[in-house]
Design an enzyme around this catalytic site. Sequence first.
Site, PDB file in Angstrom:
ATOM      1  N   ASP A   1       0.831  -1.198   0.000  1.00  0.00           N
ATOM      2  CA  ASP A   1       0.000   0.000   0.000  1.00  0.00           C
ATOM      3  C   ASP A   1       0.870   1.254   0.000  1.00  0.00           C
ATOM      4  OD1 ASP A   1      -2.717   1.125   0.226  1.00  0.00           O
ATOM      5  OD2 ASP A   1      -2.015   1.850   2.170  1.00  0.00           O
TER       6      ASP A   1
ATOM      7  N   GLU B   1       0.921  -0.506  -5.062  1.00  0.00           N
ATOM      8  CA  GLU B   1      -0.229   0.412  -5.112  1.00  0.00           C
ATOM      9  C   GLU B   1       0.362   1.775  -5.466  1.00  0.00           C
ATOM     10  OE1 GLU B   1      -2.127   3.503  -4.358  1.00  0.00           O
ATOM     11  OE2 GLU B   1      -1.829   2.995  -2.250  1.00  0.00           O
TER      12      GLU B   1
ATOM     13  N   ASP C   1     -11.078   1.611  -1.540  1.00  0.00           N
ATOM     14  CA  ASP C   1     -11.267   3.039  -1.261  1.00  0.00           C
ATOM     15  C   ASP C   1     -12.264   3.705  -2.204  1.00  0.00           C
ATOM     16  OD1 ASP C   1      -9.570   3.222   0.934  1.00  0.00           O
ATOM     17  OD2 ASP C   1      -7.806   3.628  -0.306  1.00  0.00           O
TER      18      ASP C   1
END
Length: 492
Positions: free
Chosen positions: A289, A336, A388
């Site tokens: 992430d 990511e 998200d």
Amino acid sequence: MHPTSLPGPPSIGDFGPAAIRFLDWAASAGLSLWQILPLTPTGPGDSPYSGTSAFAGNALLISPERLFEEGWIEAEELPAVPPLPETRADFEAAAREKGLVLRAAWEGFRERGGPSAREELSAFRDAPAHRPWLADWTLFSALKRARNERAWPAWEPALARRDAGALGAARRDLAEEIAFEEFVQFLFFRQWGSVRREAALRGIEILGDLPIYVAHDSADVWAHPELFALDRDGLPERVAGVPPDYFSETGQLWGYPVYRWDACAREGYAWWIERLRANLRLADGVRIDHFRGFAAFWEVPAGEKTAIAGRWSPGPGRALFDAATRALGPLPIVAEDLGTITEEVAVLLAELGVPGMKVLQFAFSEDDSPHLPHRHTENALVYTGTHDNDTSNGWAAGLAVGLGGEERDRYLAYVGGEGLDPADDLIRLAFESVARLAVVPMQDVFGLGSAARMNTPGLATGNWAWRASAEDFTAKRAADLRRRGALTGRLR
């Protein structure tokens, strides 16, 4: 889909029978990858990206049914089944229920656990894989419980600064609680290992998730304060976030302490290497992430109310990944790489050869967007949306009510229709992409709207609670996915 979103009667999805039923359904649909969120324990807000440990497992995911099958709890100790299936994860109720179940299982294990189970627990406790973190985590958990969950900087100074004498006394005083916490972690890794084996038998790999940051009130920051930007009282000097972006006009202020990357480098990135090693034991690959934070990260002075007053500071760059590769071999990771992607981030990705992400919900905000399928490369993963994002149907509904006229026009022109089934449109584009893997949130597979959204960045409460319904996993949906996978060459 995170395991907390699995269907079933208890307060939260877990590693129980519903996980195996999901794997059976996924195999029938021709799916070969299950992407999950971080499996670590969560703090306030229940976010899996705000872990209280970078290594330990979330006790809420332990299945009471499996404990009953082991004979370590009685039938009357199973959580009560509500009259209707739960449609949202109830983290507070799950904590109460699982807390009681795990205490009962600990007593049952000590009374009825056979020699092989006891040997298994002993081997888990002594395993080299767990030495870097288990003792710190179990003591941290026991100390927090004994101090009404107060954050570690508010503990007695000797414990907060990890005075050797104070730690030794605490281990003696809390020996029973520490043993219980070891047992809980034993159960977590045992049950997740069983789920992983069942997935492998069905040809399904697991893609895990590793957040770049950990919560300030975590075992890792307490045990390794020298690696984080803390003051003499153990409080953050600078915290992480991102500047204003697609999701927020004031940026996102996450509040996690940023790393002292120079200190990490001096120890040869040892803590990070152990963290990667641990995550690659939990999954076949790991999505990292906020990958751009390794090139440069946004840090904000502690005490600011928004992320606007931050600045970009250099991250470790390639040095961390070179050290990890020397220790672990080739790293099966995904970057990511969303948000503000500069040339230095692109160069780091190219040098490492790590696949990045393409998100179709971002593809129509501009002409010839890099997220549009005709711009994709093989070394990438394509998503309809992420945890998200809104669901694809929710996203399209927002465009339809005037939140993005040009964006909606581009979407309709690109998919070549009237946008009557946005989730299906984006799934089709994802499957037709040349990207190595196509990943679809289960909410889009089910064609759900905004009520099923998993997370809204910037909102501290009300997230992470979506749960699937068992009725959504239909044979027709599985057959449709398998047919689409065959048509686009995605079946393994």
